[in-house]
Scaffold this motif. Structure first.
Motif, PDB file in Angstrom:
ATOM      1  N   ALA A 199      49.290  60.141  29.044  1.00 36.50           N
ATOM      2  CA  ALA A 199      48.707  60.952  27.950  1.00 36.50           C
ATOM      3  C   ALA A 199      49.965  60.618  26.879  1.00 36.50           C
ATOM      4  CB  ALA A 199      49.438  62.396  28.653  1.00 36.50           C
ATOM      5  N   ASP A 210      49.415  66.127  24.307  1.00 36.52           N
ATOM      6  CA  ASP A 210      48.656  65.826  25.349  1.00 36.52           C
ATOM      7  C   ASP A 210      49.220  66.177  26.778  1.00 36.52           C
ATOM      8  OD1 ASP A 210      46.630  64.532  23.566  1.00 36.52           O
ATOM      9  OD2 ASP A 210      47.580  62.401  24.128  1.00 36.52           O
ATOM     10  N   VAL A 211      50.349  66.757  26.774  1.00 35.53           N
ATOM     11  CA  VAL A 211      51.067  67.348  27.965  1.00 35.53           C
ATOM     12  C   VAL A 211      51.503  68.716  27.831  1.00 35.53           C
ATOM     13  CG1 VAL A 211      51.720  64.947  28.717  1.00 35.53           C
ATOM     14  CG2 VAL A 211      53.239  66.319  27.201  1.00 35.53           C
ATOM     15  N   SER A 223      53.356  58.736  33.557  1.00 34.04           N
ATOM     16  CA  SER A 223      52.362  59.204  32.700  1.00 34.04           C
ATOM     17  C   SER A 223      52.758  59.548  31.196  1.00 34.04           C
ATOM     18  CB  SER A 223      51.352  59.958  33.084  1.00 34.04           C
ATOM     19  OG  SER A 223      51.808  61.262  33.121  1.00 34.04           O
ATOM     20  N   HIS A 224      53.819  59.680  30.877  1.00 33.95           N
ATOM     21  CA  HIS A 224      54.185  60.404  29.458  1.00 33.95           C
ATOM     22  C   HIS A 224      55.465  59.529  29.064  1.00 33.95           C
ATOM     23  CE1 HIS A 224      53.819  62.844  26.243  1.00 33.95           C
ATOM     24  NE2 HIS A 224      55.149  63.328  26.266  1.00 33.95           N
ATOM     25  N   TYR A 261      43.812  68.776  27.250  1.00 34.46           N
ATOM     26  CA  TYR A 261      44.147  68.212  28.681  1.00 34.46           C
ATOM     27  C   TYR A 261      42.789  67.768  29.235  1.00 34.46           C
ATOM     28  CZ  TYR A 261      48.126  71.105  28.005  1.00 34.46           C
ATOM     29  OH  TYR A 261      49.484  71.791  27.350  1.00 34.46           O
ATOM     30  N   ARG A 306      47.529  67.352  31.662  1.00 34.46           N
ATOM     31  CA  ARG A 306      47.737  66.044  30.764  1.00 34.46           C
ATOM     32  C   ARG A 306      46.583  65.479  30.373  1.00 34.46           C
ATOM     33  NH1 ARG A 306      51.710  63.303  35.395  1.00 34.46           N
ATOM     34  NH2 ARG A 306      52.801  65.295  35.902  1.00 34.46           N
ATOM     35  N   ARG A 307      46.366  64.861  29.199  1.00 35.15           N
ATOM     36  CA  ARG A 307      45.235  64.021  28.888  1.00 35.15           C
ATOM     37  C   ARG A 307      45.431  62.620  29.179  1.00 35.15           C
ATOM     38  NH1 ARG A 307      42.625  61.661  23.416  1.00 35.15           N
ATOM     39  NH2 ARG A 307      44.669  61.442  22.717  1.00 35.15           N
ATOM     40  N   LEU A 308      44.657  62.315  30.332  1.00 29.73           N
ATOM     41  CA  LEU A 308      44.795  61.101  30.979  1.00 29.73           C
ATOM     42  C   LEU A 308      43.448  60.230  30.510  1.00 29.73           C
ATOM     43  CD1 LEU A 308      46.617  61.993  34.574  1.00 29.73           C
ATOM     44  CD2 LEU A 308      47.908  61.400  32.329  1.00 29.73           C
ATOM     45  N   HIS A 357      40.340  58.807  28.393  1.00 30.35           N
ATOM     46  CA  HIS A 357      40.345  58.600  26.867  1.00 30.35           C
ATOM     47  C   HIS A 357      38.909  57.782  26.623  1.00 30.35           C
ATOM     48  CE1 HIS A 357      44.662  59.493  26.315  1.00 30.35           C
ATOM     49  NE2 HIS A 357      44.606  59.055  27.610  1.00 30.35           N
ATOM     50  N   HIS A 362      40.247  65.423  37.817  1.00 34.83           N
ATOM     51  CA  HIS A 362      40.374  65.042  36.267  1.00 34.83           C
ATOM     52  C   HIS A 362      38.820  65.858  35.986  1.00 34.83           C
ATOM     53  CE1 HIS A 362      42.825  61.288  35.929  1.00 34.83           C
ATOM     54  NE2 HIS A 362      42.867  61.684  37.355  1.00 34.83           N
TER      55      HIS A 362
END
Length: 287
Positions: free
Chosen positions: A177, A182-183, A194-195, A227, A244-246, A248, A277
């Motif tokens: 993210a 994004d978190v 992840s961040h 997210y 979280r935006r994982l 893309h 997800h």
């Protein structure tokens, strides 16, 4: 097309496909376990191309007939038993790419590329499942985190060697993210895999190397929160909303002007036996 609207019916999607295509990505977390949810996804989003990650299925056990029955006659997959695995399902014909790298020389089914027969000419499409990286953000202490950084480094070198992308879409579960928005909490997640700054910079370097455009943030610019993943550990994921935006979707700069809309299907996180997800989709009208 924006936000989380009901989406077009498949019949409408086929009509609009003459001038635009819908490209979606979803970490399905087992294609056989969640096969019934794919029918819901198709009804809601009517994608022309659907890229899956974590199929957790060797190629010979992929339920091809069931996937084709959903309206995807063209299917490519690279899978293994129990974990990882990627697949591309398409209403549009495509040619599988040959000679793309075996990332980190592991043969662990984290990437699949095809040449789509798209309106206006072929589009090179790459479906990635970037390693999650474990729990400890230290490559010396955690081989999984080291693998993640090595994977991103190789992907960056691959993109840089090829030069600025042309008529290309790169998407998938990148397991990072990148933006503060994004978190759910930038401050509390700075030391959480992840961040972390090293991951965020590694992802940014990959994006710069291909000169790719963030297709979802094209429509949902910062500082708006967005997210695509909510942990299974949350008792009530929707109430706590610690996402979280994982996941893309990036497009080459020459396709940025073809973007027509996006959907992050948040409600899919509440489906029975949901993945952690949710599906993400963009619509392109390439010329």
């Amino acid at each position: 097309m924006a936000g989380e609207g009901k989406g077009a019916t498949p019949a409408v999607a086929r009509a609009t496909a003459r001038r635009a295509i819908r490209v979606a990505t979803w970490n399905i977390n087992s294609v056989r376990l969640r096969l019934p949810l794919l029918k819901k996804l198709v009804a809601d989003l009517a994608p022309d191309v659907l890229c899956l990650q974590e199929t957790k299925c060797p190629d010979e056990l992929l339920p091809r007939e069931s996937l084709a029955a959903l309206g995807f006659p063209h299917i490519a997959a690279r899978g293994m038993k129990g974990y990882n695995g990627v697949a591309i399902l398409s209403r549009l014909p495509f040619a599988p790419r040959e000679g793309d790298p075996d990332w980190c020389a592991r043969g662990d089914c984290r990437h699949l590329g095809v040449e789509l027969d798209a309106p206006g000419g072929p589009i090179e499409l790459h479906n990635f499942y970037v390693p999650a990286g474990g729990d400890v953000p230290d490559p010396a202490a955690n081989p999984k985190f080291a693998h993640k950084l090595d994977f991103l480094r190789e992907a960056t070198e691959w993109a840089r060697a090829r030069g600025p992308a042309r008529r290309m879409v790169v998407l998938g579960d990148f397991n990072i993210a990148p933006l503060e928005c994004d978190v759910w909490s930038h401050a509390q997640l700075l030391d959480v895999v992840s961040h972390t700054p090293v991951e965020v910079e590694a992802l940014a370097a990959w994006q710069r190397a291909g000169a790719w455009h963030d297709a979802v943030r094209h429509f949902v610019p910062p500082p708006e929160k967005l997210y695509t993943w909510w942990s299974y550990r949350a008792r009530d994921w929707a109430a706590s909303d610690r996402g979280r935006r994982l996941d893309h979707i990036w497009v080459s700069q020459d396709l940025a002007g073809a973007l027509r809309g996006q959907v992050v299907l948040r409600r899919a996180r509440g489906w029975p036996q949901a993945s952690d997800h949710v599906p993400v989709m963009v619509e392109l009208a390439p010329r």
